[in-house]
Design a protein around this motif. Structure first.
Motif, mmCIF file in Angstrom:
data_model
loop_
_atom_site.group_PDB
_atom_site.id
_atom_site.type_symbol
_atom_site.label_atom_id
_atom_site.label_comp_id
_atom_site.label_asym_id
_atom_site.label_seq_id
_atom_site.Cartn_x
_atom_site.Cartn_y
_atom_site.Cartn_z
ATOM 1 N N ILE A 112 -12.473 18.040 -0.206
ATOM 2 C CA ILE A 112 -12.637 17.966 1.244
ATOM 3 C C ILE A 112 -12.459 19.337 1.881
ATOM 4 N N GLY A 113 -11.455 20.090 1.419
ATOM 5 C CA GLY A 113 -11.184 21.395 2.012
ATOM 6 C C GLY A 113 -10.799 22.417 0.962
ATOM 7 N N ASN A 114 -10.980 23.687 1.313
ATOM 8 C CA ASN A 114 -10.672 24.734 0.332
ATOM 9 C C ASN A 114 -9.289 25.349 0.525
ATOM 10 N N ARG A 115 -8.590 24.900 1.559
ATOM 11 C CA ARG A 115 -7.198 25.313 1.747
ATOM 12 C C ARG A 115 -6.364 24.080 2.049
ATOM 13 N N LEU A 167 0.829 -1.206 0.000
ATOM 14 C CA LEU A 167 0.000 0.000 0.000
ATOM 15 C C LEU A 167 0.862 1.254 0.000
ATOM 16 N N LYS A 168 0.346 2.295 -0.625
ATOM 17 C CA LYS A 168 0.946 3.619 -0.533
ATOM 18 C C LYS A 168 0.182 4.402 0.541
ATOM 19 N N VAL A 169 0.826 5.406 1.138
ATOM 20 C CA VAL A 169 0.217 6.096 2.275
ATOM 21 C C VAL A 169 0.373 7.602 2.139
ATOM 22 N N LEU A 170 -0.719 8.315 2.383
ATOM 23 C CA LEU A 170 -0.712 9.765 2.564
ATOM 24 C C LEU A 170 -1.369 10.071 3.909
ATOM 25 N N GLU A 171 -0.789 10.998 4.654
ATOM 26 C CA GLU A 171 -1.491 11.516 5.827
ATOM 27 C C GLU A 171 -2.115 12.844 5.418
ATOM 28 N N ALA A 172 -3.367 13.043 5.812
ATOM 29 C CA ALA A 172 -4.062 14.269 5.435
ATOM 30 C C ALA A 172 -5.012 14.703 6.539
ATOM 31 N N PRO A 173 -4.481 14.955 7.764
ATOM 32 C CA PRO A 173 -5.352 15.445 8.832
ATOM 33 C C PRO A 173 -5.920 16.814 8.465
ATOM 34 N N VAL A 174 -7.048 17.142 9.081
ATOM 35 C CA VAL A 174 -7.728 18.394 8.753
ATOM 36 C C VAL A 174 -7.856 19.245 10.004
ATOM 37 N N THR A 175 -8.007 20.555 9.813
ATOM 38 C CA THR A 175 -8.113 21.459 10.944
ATOM 39 C C THR A 175 -9.035 22.621 10.604
ATOM 40 N N GLY A 176 -9.744 23.110 11.612
ATOM 41 C CA GLY A 176 -10.647 24.239 11.404
ATOM 42 C C GLY A 176 -12.006 24.044 12.031
ATOM 43 N N GLY A 177 -12.365 22.806 12.347
ATOM 44 C CA GLY A 177 -13.644 22.577 13.007
ATOM 45 C C GLY A 177 -14.647 21.842 12.148
ATOM 46 N N VAL A 178 -15.572 21.168 12.823
ATOM 47 C CA VAL A 178 -16.583 20.354 12.149
ATOM 48 C C VAL A 178 -17.465 21.211 11.253
ATOM 49 N N HIS A 179 -17.766 22.454 11.678
ATOM 50 C CA HIS A 179 -18.646 23.302 10.870
ATOM 51 C C HIS A 179 -18.019 23.625 9.518
ATOM 52 N N LEU A 180 -16.689 23.785 9.476
ATOM 53 C CA LEU A 180 -16.022 24.036 8.191
ATOM 54 C C LEU A 180 -15.944 22.766 7.355
ATOM 55 N N ALA A 181 -15.806 21.626 8.019
ATOM 56 C CA ALA A 181 -15.839 20.354 7.286
ATOM 57 C C ALA A 181 -17.185 20.174 6.603
ATOM 58 N N ALA A 182 -18.261 20.559 7.275
ATOM 59 C CA ALA A 182 -19.599 20.423 6.706
ATOM 60 C C ALA A 182 -19.762 21.278 5.457
ATOM 61 N N GLY A 208 -17.236 22.002 3.413
ATOM 62 C CA GLY A 208 -16.156 21.720 2.481
ATOM 63 C C GLY A 208 -15.079 22.789 2.492
ATOM 64 N N GLU A 209 -14.946 23.485 3.629
ATOM 65 C CA GLU A 209 -14.032 24.619 3.716
ATOM 66 C C GLU A 209 -12.967 24.427 4.792
ATOM 67 N N ILE A 210 -12.766 23.185 5.205
ATOM 68 C CA ILE A 210 -11.761 22.910 6.221
ATOM 69 C C ILE A 210 -10.376 22.949 5.581
ATOM 70 N N THR A 211 -9.349 23.090 6.407
ATOM 71 C CA THR A 211 -7.967 23.105 5.928
ATOM 72 C C THR A 211 -7.386 21.696 5.980
ATOM 73 N N VAL A 212 -6.716 21.296 4.910
ATOM 74 C CA VAL A 212 -6.138 19.955 4.807
ATOM 75 C C VAL A 212 -4.617 20.062 4.886
ATOM 76 N N LEU A 213 -4.011 19.276 5.759
ATOM 77 C CA LEU A 213 -2.562 19.261 5.955
ATOM 78 C C LEU A 213 -2.042 17.919 5.456
ATOM 79 N N VAL A 214 -1.138 17.946 4.506
ATOM 80 C CA VAL A 214 -0.748 16.704 3.821
ATOM 81 C C VAL A 214 0.734 16.408 4.030
ATOM 82 N N GLY A 215 1.021 15.137 4.299
ATOM 83 C CA GLY A 215 2.391 14.663 4.371
ATOM 84 C C GLY A 215 2.542 13.374 3.594
#
Length: 299
Positions: free
Chosen positions: A150-153, A110-125, A127-134
């Protein structure tokens, strides 16, 4: 590409819905089948088991509440995964956790990406949450279109483990700000000020913060309903303290905040809203922080 999404809780449910609304072919799974109803109504497919889901998709997203559960789900994914499949982890994990689980996944092709999100559940709802990728940058580019739904930033942070570090840093700051905001609002209340006007004045000042402008409203409403628990806050603060040890950085404010949340959990339970940390102060001084005109949930 066909994506699977495992974990349809407060956060993952919104992230999966953003993929569905974005036009992707999505199959969903959650321990509670009721959590999948709205996704199916919006056009997603539903799998009865993780194995069934993995057999129907090309790549798998997960959003789960702890590293222990992430490992259990990954183990089940690996039993059915096809070579070249990518596991994209939206959960908040420690750096050691994502590196260890990635090694297990890589051994199975398998290949792996981490993509945790930040900003709160209301922004996730929205589609405007921030996505952090490694992870590998070429792999990130392969799945960028899905992550953009998933997110706009989005911020590509570097090698695997990098996103885990910055996500924990952002959450550490949020919890420090939350405790500080409760103290600031209590000073205003006990000082005889109008709380609603005080909230607006702080919002327009150098002392404002994202937490004040969002979670501060839920404190003033009295719902505290941020859809994030004391247990989750303590998990993330534990990761932060571990990073402090690993990197040789004394985290005095973070330690005080962690101690405050430990008291909050003892008072209200681990499933209480993290924003109820303000209630700890309210109860201690016998003064509530209510004001009219504030929402019970963020939208």
């Amino acid at each position: 590409m066909r994506y699977g999404y495992i974990g349809l809780g407060n956060l993952g449910g919104h992230l999966a819905m953003s993929l569905v609304r974005g036009g992707f072919d999505v199959t969903v799974y959650d321990l509670d089948p009721k959590n999948a109803v709205r996704h199916v109504e919006a056009g997603a497919k539903h799998a009865a088991t993780i194995g069934e889901l993995v057999g129907q998709v090309d790549h798998v997203f997960t959003c789960l509440p702890s590293p222990v559960i992430s490992e259990k789900v990954l183990d089940e994914i690996l039993k059915h995964a096809k070579p070249g499949m990518c596991w994209i982890e939206n959960s908040t994990l420690g750096r050691d956790d994502i590196l260890r689980l990635s090694a297990l996944a890589t051994q199975k092709g398998l290949k792996v990406l981490e993509a945790p999100v930040t900003g709160g559940v209301h922004l996730a709802a929205r589609g405007e949450i921030t996505v952090l990728v490694g992870g590998d940058e070429a792999l990130f580019n392969t799945h960028k279109a899905a992550l953009e739904k998933i997110g706009n930033r989005m911020f590509f942070m570097g090698p695997l483990g990098s996103a885990a570090v910055i996500k924990v840093i952002t959450n550490m700051l949020a919890f420090i700000h939350l405790v500080a905001d409760a103290e600031a609002l209590m000073l205003a209340k006990r000082g005889g000020l109008d709380l609603a006007q005080s909230w607006r004045a702080i919002t327009a000042s150098s002392g404002t913060s994202f937490v004040h402008e969002t979670e501060g409203q839920l404190i003033l409403n009295g719902s505290y309903d941020i859809a994030f628990t004391m247990d989750l806050a303590l998990k993330d603060l534990g990761f932060a303290m571990k990073f402090g040890e690993d990197f040789g950085v004394p985290l005095d404010l973070a330690k005080l905040t962690q101690d405050t949340f430990i008291k909050g959990k003892a008072a209200y339970g681990g499933h209480a809203q993290s924003t109820q940390i303000a209630k700890l102060l309210e109860d201690k001084v016998g003064t509530d922080l209510r004001a009219d005109g504030f929402p019970s949930r963020l939208t």
